[in-house]
Design a protein around this motif. Structure first.
Motif, PDB file in Angstrom:
ATOM      1  N   PRO A 641       6.287  -7.192   9.026  1.00 28.61           N
ATOM      2  CA  PRO A 641       6.474  -5.770   8.704  1.00 28.61           C
ATOM      3  C   PRO A 641       7.667  -5.184   9.451  1.00 28.61           C
ATOM      4  O   PRO A 641       7.978  -5.615  10.566  1.00 28.61           O
ATOM      5  N   LEU A 645       7.516   0.611  10.363  1.00 29.85           N
ATOM      6  CA  LEU A 645       6.149   0.629   9.856  1.00 29.85           C
ATOM      7  C   LEU A 645       5.147   0.406  10.990  1.00 29.85           C
ATOM      8  O   LEU A 645       4.124   1.077  11.077  1.00 29.85           O
ATOM      9  N   ASN A 659       1.311   2.461   6.875  1.00 31.62           N
ATOM     10  CA  ASN A 659       1.143   2.495   8.325  1.00 31.62           C
ATOM     11  C   ASN A 659      -0.322   2.497   8.717  1.00 31.62           C
ATOM     12  O   ASN A 659      -0.766   1.739   9.583  1.00 31.62           O
TER      13      ASN A 659
END
Length: 800
Positions: A641, A645, A659
């Motif tokens: 990721p 994020l 998130n």
């Protein structure tokens, strides 16, 4: 002739383990199929902790655990090594466990190892800022080879009943069972018995009174005989396990016959039809028994001390006996007197129940009341450990067998026995309530021990009490699926019993009115049993939510928790891939999108429901599942990721927030909630970065942009090193999160009746069939947006 052999595995890989990292073995060794007996195990590590803590105790260490195939019971965890606190240099440690030189606890652990058992070396760390840094390790076992070893695997029943003629047929309509009637006799006298048929139909007053035995079957090859009277002056022999024979000797009476039901003895195990019929009656058998005797045998070190401890703890709280010389109770005697108990209660008035356990333990230790075997098993003289005593008791294999749950909970009276010791079930429940509390488990001395029963006991005891306290006994707070998930940690010799043994506790199955798809049938292979269960649940609840529960399997979880070299990582997923399985951990059952977000309502397929016609069309023997849905596209890029994020945090419950989903699903420990809270995330990042930094630790982070996709290297100090590649992008630019087993090319679909999207993968060589990879999160589709936009019809996806 048996010969001595060695088997060794080693690994060299620099890793760091922090308190909140997922539990993952660093190294695993599989006990070879030609092993007759493990005589020694040697664990070697080269490691250190973070290197700044001065002369304090290091809170980084290694544990040895087992992953056991089939229905083998857990044999406990052994702590083998601690790092040196504040030592910045790597150093080597070697621990040898030997059946000749080690203590009784280690000897018992080694002697229980069997072919196929997976010995795991697990690095551990607790408390903020403590980091276990491992450079390399090895496991080596020495074992006695058995050249005539039977085929690897767990047999079904331990005794061979094939061809036995001592079982007259039962009347199934009358719900008949066989009860073993044991002639009166002294403990050492020959055991003579006969069968008597008893019908469970009718009221309690019409049913002959009998007791029941609950126990562990023991070693599958162990066998002895008793004399069975089969007619007037006619005798036969009946094979039973040595453990059952010892139990009968302890329980029979010198002046009256003993009427007792014993599953392995009273059911013809070679008759699959009879076995299925009697299994369906188990709930009635144990609830109608006068008393259930739980036999923990008489050869486990330390059990006597645990029985005495538990009995006095209960008396300290409830005052059922004056204790000492005035104790007239049957079974285990109350050692502590009323004055002793008053002193303990006064000293622990601010924390009574918690304090009672320690107060009683201190008094027993100071008075040298523990027997020699308990002292040896619990740390030796001068080093007695309460946690070891409790672990010896609650780690007994009986507590892990799935069948014994109903045997103990449904009985009107349950008594536990070991040799001449005996305590009531209510006494065990009280101590379990204390030791399963967060306060007790998190105290420093108990941190590394398992001091209570598996969690399913507490769950089902409370559920059963709620059910029997109600006027309407048809109401149960738990569905059969909830019960099944709560008992995932339990063991069964026959894997089908992981479902069958729990049927009395389910809302849909608890009164014996079992749906046809779930009725015990030992002619069905395990795959059919699980496929029928899954298909029945989809039909019954008109939902696909059960498909997400594949993620409680270690090899299919959202987070990677397996050793890098574990065969389950690379082995093909067993068919059917869509069916719920029996492997996994109960605490992982809530690690799905639906369960981790109880305040959110995902409805990716809108108001649609599974096509019941398709569910019914595949036929009873088919292990494929046909579902209608829509293809959203394929994963074209997969990586870690982005920093933005992970590092940004939100408190809102936005169901479309990548998130929010990331921080709850990828919470490292799987139980602490949002792992950014209280600085856990920052400490976790530091744990992976602050003490090691190499180019190999660079992470491949995916960063989609408006005009397409951009890839870049991202340094490890921005992300914890234990986070897997879980961020993906589809052809149309949609972004999402997926389990660690996902691959580029996997197809993202929305299925009718599914509240979340699913990942499918084409079966090699079968272009029209798919395996279920698992659920996933896709931004912008979780509230049925694509269905509302006009997607109609859809296509049929055939899941293998």
């Amino acid at each position: 002739m048996d010969e001595m052999k060695e088997h060794r595995v080693a690994r060299e890989s620099l890793i760091q383990v922090y308190e909140h990292c997922p539990r993952r073995p660093y190294l695993e060794l599989v006990v070879p199929p030609d092993c007759a007996e493990v005589t020694a195990a040697v664990f070697t590590t080269v490691s250190r902790d973070q290197g700044w803590a001065g002369d304090s105790i290091s809170y980084t260490w290694f544990e040895v655990t087992l992953r056991r195939p089939g229905g083998r019971a857990d044999v406990g965890t052994i702590r083998v090594q601690h790092n040196r606190a504040g030592n910045p240099e790597f150093f080597e440690q070697k621990t040898r466990l030997d059946v000749e030189k080690s203590g009784p606890r280690i000897k018992a652990w080694l002697r229980l190892l069997r072919p196929g058992d997976v010995i795991q070396l697990v690095p551990k760390a607790v408390y903020r800022c403590w980091v276990n840094i491992i450079q390399r390790a090895s496991i080596e076992i020495e074992y006695r080879e058995n050249t005539a070893l039977a085929e690897l695997g767990e047999p079904s029943p331990p005794l061979n009943y094939a061809g036995h003629t001592v079982y007259p047929p039962l009347n199934y309509e009358a719900q008949e069972i066989r009860v073993l009637v044991v002639e009166a006799g002294e403990p050492d006298a020959e055991i003579k018995a006969q069968f008597e048929h008893v019908s469970l139909r009718g009221s309690d007053t019409q049913i002959s009174k009998f007791d029941a035995l609950s126990y562990c079957w023991g070693e599958p090859t162990a066998q002895t005989d008793i004399t069975l009277m089969t007619g007037e002056n006619q005798e036969s022999t009946l094979p039973i396990s040595p453990s059952v024979k010892r139990a009968i000797r302890r329980l029979r009476k010198p002046d009256a016959p003993l009427y007792i039901w014993i599953d392995a003895v009273c059911i013809n195990q070679a008759d699959l039809e009879e076995r299925a019929n009697q299994v369906a009656l188990m709930g009635r058998i144990y609830s109608r028994a006068n008393e259930v005797h739980v036999w923990l045998d008489e050869e486990i070190l330390g059990l006597a001390g645990a029985f005495r401890l538990i009995r006095d703890v209960y008396n300290c709280k409830h005052r059922v006996c004056p204790g000492g010389d005035q104790c007239q109770c049957l079974g285990t005697k109350h050692f502590l007197t009323t004055n002793d108990l008053d002193t303990i209660r006064t000293a622990t008035k601010d924390n009574p129940t918690f304090g009672y356990v320690y107060g009683v333990f201190d008094r027993h230790r100071d008075a040298e009341y523990f027997d020699a075997a308990t002292v040896e098993a619990a740390g030796g003289h001068g080093n007695l450990n309460l946690a070891y005593i409790l672990e010896t008791f609650f780690h007994h294999p009986w507590f892990q067998r799935v069948w014994v749950v109903q045997e103990a909970i449904l009985a009107p009276k349950t008594t536990l026995h070991s040799a001449s010791e005996a305590i009531d079930w209510s006494e065990v429940l009280l101590v379990n309530e204390v030791t399963s509390s967060v306060e007790f488990a998190s105290s420093a001395s108990n941190l590394r021990m398992r001091n209570s029963m598996p969690s399913v006991w507490k769950t089902l005891v409370h559920a059963h009490q709620k059910r029997t306290d109600r006027d309407d006994e048809k109401t149960s707070p738990l569905t059969i699926l909830q019960v099944f998930l709560a008992a995932l940690d339990m063991k069964a010799t026959d894997p089908r019993d992981k479902l069958y043994a729990l049927l009395p506790f389910g809302r849909e199955t608890g009164l014996g009115d079992i749906p046809p798809a779930l009725k015990p049938d030992y002619n069905k292979p395990l795959a059919r049993v699980l496929a029928d269960f899954t298909r029945w649940w989809i039909t019954e609840y008109n939902s696909l939510d059960i498909l997400s529960l594949i993620h409680r399997h270690p090899a299919r979880a959202w987070r990677r928790t397996l050793c890098d070299e574990d065969p389950a990582v690379s082995s093909p997923v067993a068919f059917p891939t869509w069916a719920i399985g029996i492997e996994g951990y109960s605490q992982w059952s809530n690690m799905t999108l639906g369960e981790r977000f109880p305040s959110l309502t995902f409805r990716a397929s809108g108001d649609t429901h599974p096509d019941q016609t398709l569910l019914d069309s595949r036929g009873d023997d088919n292990l494929e599942l046909a579902l209608t849905g829509w293809r959203l596209g394929s994963i074209v890029a997969l990586g870690h990721p982005p920093k933005a994020l992970v590092r940004s945090h939100t408190d809102n419950n936005d169901s479309d927030s990548l998130n929010l989903i990331f921080h709850r699903i990828f919470d490292p420990s799987g139980r602490t909630g949002e792992w950014m809270l209280l600085g856990i995330f920052d400490a976790h990042v530091d744990a992976h970065y602050g003490y090691l930094y190499t180019s190999e630790q660079m992470q491949y982070v995916l960063r989609p942009t408006e005009g397409g996709m951009k890839y870049e290297r991202h340094e490890a100090n921005d992300l914890p090193g234990c986070v897997e590649k879980c961020f993906f992008v589809m052809e149309d630019g949609r972004r999402g999160l997926c389990p660690w087993t996902a691959r580029e090319g996997d197809v993202v679909v929305i299925l009718k009746g599914g509240n979340v999207p699913y990942l499918l993968r084409l079966v090699e060589g079968e272009p029209d069939k798919y395996v279920l990879v698992g659920e996933c999160f896709v931004q912008g589709v979780m509230q049925g947006e694509v269905v509302q936009e006009g997607m109609r019809g859809g296509e049929v996806f055939l899941l293998k």
